[in-house]
Write a protein that holds these residues in place. Sequence first.
Motif, PDB file in Angstrom:
ATOM      1  N   LYS A 107      -4.231   3.801  -2.885  1.00  0.00           N
ATOM      2  CA  LYS A 107      -3.202   2.812  -3.256  1.00  0.00           C
ATOM      3  C   LYS A 107      -3.438   1.496  -2.518  1.00  0.00           C
ATOM      4  O   LYS A 107      -3.264   0.421  -3.088  1.00  0.00           O
ATOM      5  N   THR A 108      -3.847   1.599  -1.271  1.00  0.00           N
ATOM      6  CA  THR A 108      -4.140   0.390  -0.493  1.00  0.00           C
ATOM      7  C   THR A 108      -5.339  -0.347  -1.073  1.00  0.00           C
ATOM      8  O   THR A 108      -5.316  -1.567  -1.229  1.00  0.00           O
ATOM      9  N   HIS A 111      -4.332  -2.076  -4.329  1.00  0.00           N
ATOM     10  CA  HIS A 111      -3.492  -3.259  -4.105  1.00  0.00           C
ATOM     11  C   HIS A 111      -4.315  -4.418  -3.543  1.00  0.00           C
ATOM     12  O   HIS A 111      -4.162  -5.564  -3.989  1.00  0.00           O
ATOM     13  N   ASN A 176       5.954  -6.000   1.216  1.00  0.00           N
ATOM     14  CA  ASN A 176       5.194  -5.182   0.274  1.00  0.00           C
ATOM     15  C   ASN A 176       3.768  -4.968   0.783  1.00  0.00           C
ATOM     16  O   ASN A 176       3.229  -3.861   0.693  1.00  0.00           O
ATOM     17  N   LYS A 180       2.351  -1.217   1.651  1.00  0.00           N
ATOM     18  CA  LYS A 180       1.196  -0.664   0.927  1.00  0.00           C
ATOM     19  C   LYS A 180      -0.053  -0.547   1.782  1.00  0.00           C
ATOM     20  O   LYS A 180      -0.976   0.175   1.421  1.00  0.00           O
TER      21      LYS A 180
END
Length: 188
Positions: A107-108, A111, A176, A180
């Motif tokens: 997910k990192t 993003h 955010n 993240k």
Amino acid sequence: MIKSLTKAPNIISNLKNKIKFPEKLQGKILNKWAVYWKNIFGDYRQMLVDLRTDIQDEPLRAMKWTVGLGTLYVLSMRNPSELDFKDHLKRINNETVMVSPDCLNPKTVKHLWYLDTCYNQGVIRYKSLGIFSLMYTTDLNDSCDLYKAQCSYLQPTFTSWPSRIIDVGIMGQWWNLYIKTHNYDVNY
């Protein structure tokens, strides 16, 4: 503090009574300016008297207002800038490069890849709203001169605007990005 508020109206009223003009200047523009400023000082004197009585009558309400205004002041002083966002993004990118790809949080990585792509396309914008800041995306780059950029009917609507927000910054932190990328080295 209350004692200083009780002295201030008397000081202003004494100044108001001390200023006198000679007879030859009566009715001239200088005299009119002096009368104007005397009235201003009188208004501020009355405001200080009213403030003193309000504080004495309702100390809890005065404390709530003071705390609220103090909070707004602190939030506005700690409002992060676009430079803070870029700095944090570069720092996280540098840290993720040092970690093995097997250990990185997907997910990192996704993003950070999205943010890098948006910066490369030039569609990320920054907006400061006083006590907090927003990072959001647009459809086109500023230098784009297509018909879609010019036509008012093809512009994004206000209802689509919340979905374009990338990050919200408040109290010196871009939240955010922090959420993240907090566990960037943990692959679940």
